[in-house]
Design an enzyme around this catalytic site. Structure first.
Site, PDB file in Angstrom:
ATOM      1  N   HIS A  57      97.701  92.281  35.939  1.00 36.38           N
ATOM      2  CA  HIS A  57      96.517  91.631  36.528  1.00 36.38           C
ATOM      3  C   HIS A  57      96.737  91.350  38.004  1.00 36.38           C
ATOM      4  O   HIS A  57      97.821  91.565  38.535  1.00 36.38           O
ATOM      5  CB  HIS A  57      96.141  90.370  35.748  1.00 36.38           C
ATOM      6  N   HIS A  59      96.912  88.819  40.165  1.00 40.18           N
ATOM      7  CA  HIS A  59      97.526  87.694  40.888  1.00 40.18           C
ATOM      8  C   HIS A  59      98.742  88.140  41.695  1.00 40.18           C
ATOM      9  O   HIS A  59      99.512  89.004  41.267  1.00 40.18           O
ATOM     10  CB  HIS A  59      97.898  86.578  39.904  1.00 40.18           C
ATOM     11  N   ASP A  61     101.604  86.888  42.341  1.00 37.18           N
ATOM     12  CA  ASP A  61     102.958  86.816  41.790  1.00 37.18           C
ATOM     13  C   ASP A  61     103.242  87.975  40.838  1.00 37.18           C
ATOM     14  O   ASP A  61     104.350  88.092  40.305  1.00 37.18           O
ATOM     15  CB  ASP A  61     103.233  85.451  41.121  1.00 37.18           C
ATOM     16  N   HIS A  62     102.254  88.863  40.643  1.00 36.02           N
ATOM     17  CA  HIS A  62     102.438  90.061  39.812  1.00 36.02           C
ATOM     18  C   HIS A  62     102.278  91.352  40.624  1.00 36.02           C
ATOM     19  O   HIS A  62     102.664  92.418  40.151  1.00 36.02           O
ATOM     20  CB  HIS A  62     101.436  90.062  38.648  1.00 36.02           C
ATOM     21  N   HIS A 116      92.645  85.108  31.161  1.00 36.48           N
ATOM     22  CA  HIS A 116      93.365  84.555  32.319  1.00 36.48           C
ATOM     23  C   HIS A 116      92.691  85.092  33.590  1.00 36.48           C
ATOM     24  O   HIS A 116      92.367  84.341  34.501  1.00 36.48           O
ATOM     25  CB  HIS A 116      94.829  84.964  32.224  1.00 36.48           C
ATOM     26  N   ASP A 133     100.283  87.268  31.857  1.00 39.92           N
ATOM     27  CA  ASP A 133      99.996  85.826  31.759  1.00 39.92           C
ATOM     28  C   ASP A 133      98.958  85.535  30.673  1.00 39.92           C
ATOM     29  O   ASP A 133      98.182  84.588  30.796  1.00 39.92           O
ATOM     30  CB  ASP A 133      99.470  85.295  33.101  1.00 39.92           C
ATOM     31  N   HIS A 171     106.434  84.845  32.593  1.00 39.69           N
ATOM     32  CA  HIS A 171     106.976  83.592  33.144  1.00 39.69           C
ATOM     33  C   HIS A 171     107.898  82.905  32.150  1.00 39.69           C
ATOM     34  O   HIS A 171     107.695  82.992  30.935  1.00 39.69           O
ATOM     35  CB  HIS A 171     105.854  82.605  33.498  1.00 39.69           C
TER      36      HIS A 171
HETATM   37 FE    FE Z   1     101.694  84.765  36.896  1.00 42.36          FE
HETATM   38 ZN    ZN Z   2      98.483  85.197  36.684  1.00 40.33          ZN
END
Ligand code: FE
Ligand code: ZN
Length: 261
Positions: A57, A59, A61-62, A116, A133, A171
């Site tokens: 996805h 975001h 942090d990905h 999410h 996530d 995570h």
């Molecule tokens: Fe994340």
């Molecule tokens: Zn995320």
């Protein structure tokens, strides 16, 4: 061809970037590289070259490592969700698609698991799922750009995988998640045992991911929205009767957002 090896590359405070490789081959694929630096270090130390980047996805942090990894490994193909705005994607995927990684002798099936985010994907192969996530060990993602009904349905979809499936989420949130799970089901003995096991793992500095779907079905309240104790706890928090698993899920997720995290 030898067996697939999955390594957790820790990133940021609590992310895992999952690296797929096979012994005695120089090729690797990475899932959700939010930061290129630890991935590059791992590839260098292991003498591996990057064949593919799989994104669940949008975001940061990905996705934050895609650009630098592509610069270092121009041949690596970047896969990800068809309906999320991720500019660096080269292969846009939807439910039912397959990703074939011939050098890893590996094929992944694509699931759409929105909630999410609006277009979140999961990648499955026999015995494993990379779910970003969506489903976490002991919990689930927050609802950001999707809906509660979508996330509830996506978790139910993942719950249909074989119980021995390993859950590679993105995570290390397990210990905190299980604390909330104990608010919901203080009398769940399997949950209490899991909390003790996870605390010992964390004390030793070990990852608690992957878990198995069977563990999640027994202890993760977000997969247990039909259990009478879970329904009763959600109704007590919401102070009204909740007539469907989606309503129970929505109350649990909102309860955790407001009062726990
Ligand atoms: Fe994340
Ligand atoms: Zn995320």
């Amino acid at each position: 061809m030898s067996e697939l090896r999955i390594s957790a590359i820790p990133g940021f405070a609590d992310n895992y970037f999952w690296l797929l490789s096979v012994p005695d081959q120089p090729w690797a694929a990475v899932v959700d590289p939010g930061d290129a630096t630890p991935v590059q270090r791992h590839l260098q130390q292991s003498g591996l070259q990057l064949e593919a980047i799989l994104i669940t996805h949008k975001h940061r942090d990905h996705t934050g490592g895609i650009r630098a990894l592509k610069a270092a490994w121009p041949q690596a193909v970047v896969y990800g969700p068809s309906n999320e705005p991720i500019r660096q994607l080269e292969q846009r995927l939807q439910a039912g698609d397959q990703v074939t990684l011939p050098r890893l002798a590996c094929q992944l099936q694509v699931l759409e698991v929105p909630g999410h985010t609006e277009g979140h994907l999961a990648y499955t192969m026999p015995g494993r799922v990379f779910c970003g996530d969506t489903l976490f060990a002991g919990g689930c993602g927050r609802v950001f750009s999707g809906t509660f009904a979508q996330l509830s349905a996506s978790l139910q979809q993942l719950a249909q995988l074989p119980p021995d499936t390993l859950i590679y989420c993105a995570h290390e949130y397990t210990q905190a998640n299980l604390g909330f799970a104990a608010w919901v089901e203080p009398d769940n003995l399997q949950l209490q045992a899991r909390i003790a096991r996870v605390a010992a793992q964390r004390d030793r500095g070990e990852a608690t991911v992957p878990s198995t779907l069977a563990e999640e079905l027994a202890t993760n309240p977000f997969l247990r929205t039909r259990e009478p104790d879970v329904v009763a706890a959600a109704e007590a928090w919401a102070q009204r009767s909740l007539s469907s698993p989606v309503a129970v899920f929505t109350a649990l997720r909102t309860w955790k957002d407001r009062d726990y995290d």
